[in-house]
Design a protein around this motif. Structure first.
Motif, short mmCIF file in Angstrom:
data_model
loop_
_atom_site.label_atom_id
_atom_site.label_comp_id
_atom_site.label_asym_id
_atom_site.label_seq_id
_atom_site.Cartn_x
_atom_site.Cartn_y
_atom_site.Cartn_z
N ALA A 118 0.84 -1.21 0.00
CA ALA A 118 0.00 0.00 0.00
C ALA A 118 0.87 1.26 0.00
CB ALA A 118 -0.93 -0.01 1.21
N TYR A 119 1.95 1.24 0.74
CA TYR A 119 2.86 2.38 0.80
C TYR A 119 3.44 2.69 -0.59
CZ TYR A 119 6.93 5.21 1.93
OH TYR A 119 7.87 6.21 1.97
N ARG A 121 2.21 1.75 -3.53
CA ARG A 121 1.14 2.16 -4.44
C ARG A 121 0.79 3.64 -4.28
NH1 ARG A 121 -2.49 -1.45 -6.92
NH2 ARG A 121 -3.01 0.46 -8.03
N GLN A 122 0.99 4.19 -3.09
CA GLN A 122 0.66 5.59 -2.82
C GLN A 122 1.77 6.55 -3.28
OE1 GLN A 122 -2.07 7.38 -1.42
NE2 GLN A 122 -3.03 5.49 -2.11
N ASN A 123 2.92 6.04 -3.70
CA ASN A 123 4.05 6.88 -4.07
C ASN A 123 3.69 7.93 -5.13
OD1 ASN A 123 6.65 7.90 -4.31
ND2 ASN A 123 7.60 5.92 -4.54
N VAL A 125 0.83 9.20 -5.76
CA VAL A 125 -0.14 10.11 -5.15
C VAL A 125 0.62 11.12 -4.28
CG1 VAL A 125 -2.12 10.30 -3.59
CG2 VAL A 125 -1.97 8.37 -5.18
N ARG A 126 1.53 10.63 -3.44
CA ARG A 126 2.33 11.51 -2.58
C ARG A 126 3.17 12.48 -3.40
NH1 ARG A 126 3.00 6.69 0.11
NH2 ARG A 126 5.06 6.39 -0.81
N ARG A 131 -4.31 11.51 -8.48
CA ARG A 131 -5.15 11.65 -7.29
C ARG A 131 -5.40 10.31 -6.60
NH1 ARG A 131 -9.51 16.34 -7.80
NH2 ARG A 131 -8.20 17.84 -8.88
N SER A 132 -5.50 9.25 -7.40
CA SER A 132 -5.80 7.92 -6.86
C SER A 132 -4.76 6.93 -7.37
CB SER A 132 -7.19 7.48 -7.30
OG SER A 132 -7.38 6.10 -7.03
N GLU A 133 -4.31 6.06 -6.50
CA GLU A 133 -3.31 5.05 -6.90
C GLU A 133 -3.78 4.22 -8.08
OE1 GLU A 133 -4.08 1.23 -4.04
OE2 GLU A 133 -3.13 2.98 -3.12
N HIS A 134 -5.07 4.08 -8.24
CA HIS A 134 -5.62 3.27 -9.34
C HIS A 134 -5.49 3.95 -10.69
CE1 HIS A 134 -7.00 0.51 -6.32
NE2 HIS A 134 -7.58 1.51 -5.69
N TRP A 136 -2.61 5.27 -11.74
CA TRP A 136 -1.22 5.20 -12.18
C TRP A 136 -1.03 4.04 -13.15
CZ3 TRP A 136 2.15 8.69 -12.57
CH2 TRP A 136 3.51 8.41 -12.71
#
Length: 148
Positions: A118-119, A121-123, A125-126, A131-134, A136
């Protein structure tokens, strides 16, 4: 002189381990990886490594100037040699200019693979890229349909 990172197997890693890997491109801040041609080479090479049992890939996520991966290796595999070979072949085929070395973190018994997943996947976004990991498109999870 640059300090060489130690990639020798920790005692627990001698029996197999899962690693959180980061491989950076030579030019920080320059997009080398997030284009269709390069991404295809990186994903295909990762898939071949996975299918041939060189590593057990849980996740590959490309960022413009680095990549993250969660890979499992058996106790006989040299992580340093495995990453060196991956970098060499992808540099030759796709022209990626990699930094020397790589960063690895062996997941301990008290660390959650799901949390690291999860961390990573959020890269993007951060980083403010989506806006959403999905959203990318440069994420590869074996067994799931590619979005590129």
């Amino acid at each position: 002189m640059r300090k060489r990172l130690n990639h020798t197997a920790h005692f627990a890693g001698r029996f197999g381990a899962i690693y959180f890997i980061t491989i950076c491109c030579h030019r920080h801040g320059f997009n080398q990886l997030c284009n269709a041609q390069t991404a295809t080479v990186l994903v295909n090479t990762s898939h071949i490594y996975h299918e041939r049992g060189r590593w057990n890939l849980d996740l590959l996520l490309l960022m413009p100037d680095h990549l993250h991966a969660l890979v499992g290796v058996d106790g006989q595999t040299s992580l340093a040699q495995l990453i060196r070979d991956y970098k060499r072949i992808t540099a030759k085929i796709a022209g990626v200019k990699w930094q020397r070395n790589f960063f690895d973190h062996r997941l301990g018994h008290d660390e959650s693979l799901a949390e690291k997943f999860a961390y990573i996947r959020q890269n993007p976004v951060r980083a403010g890229l989506i806006r959403s990991e999905h959203d990318w498109p440069y994420t590869f999870i074996p067994g799931q349909q590619s979005r590129r």
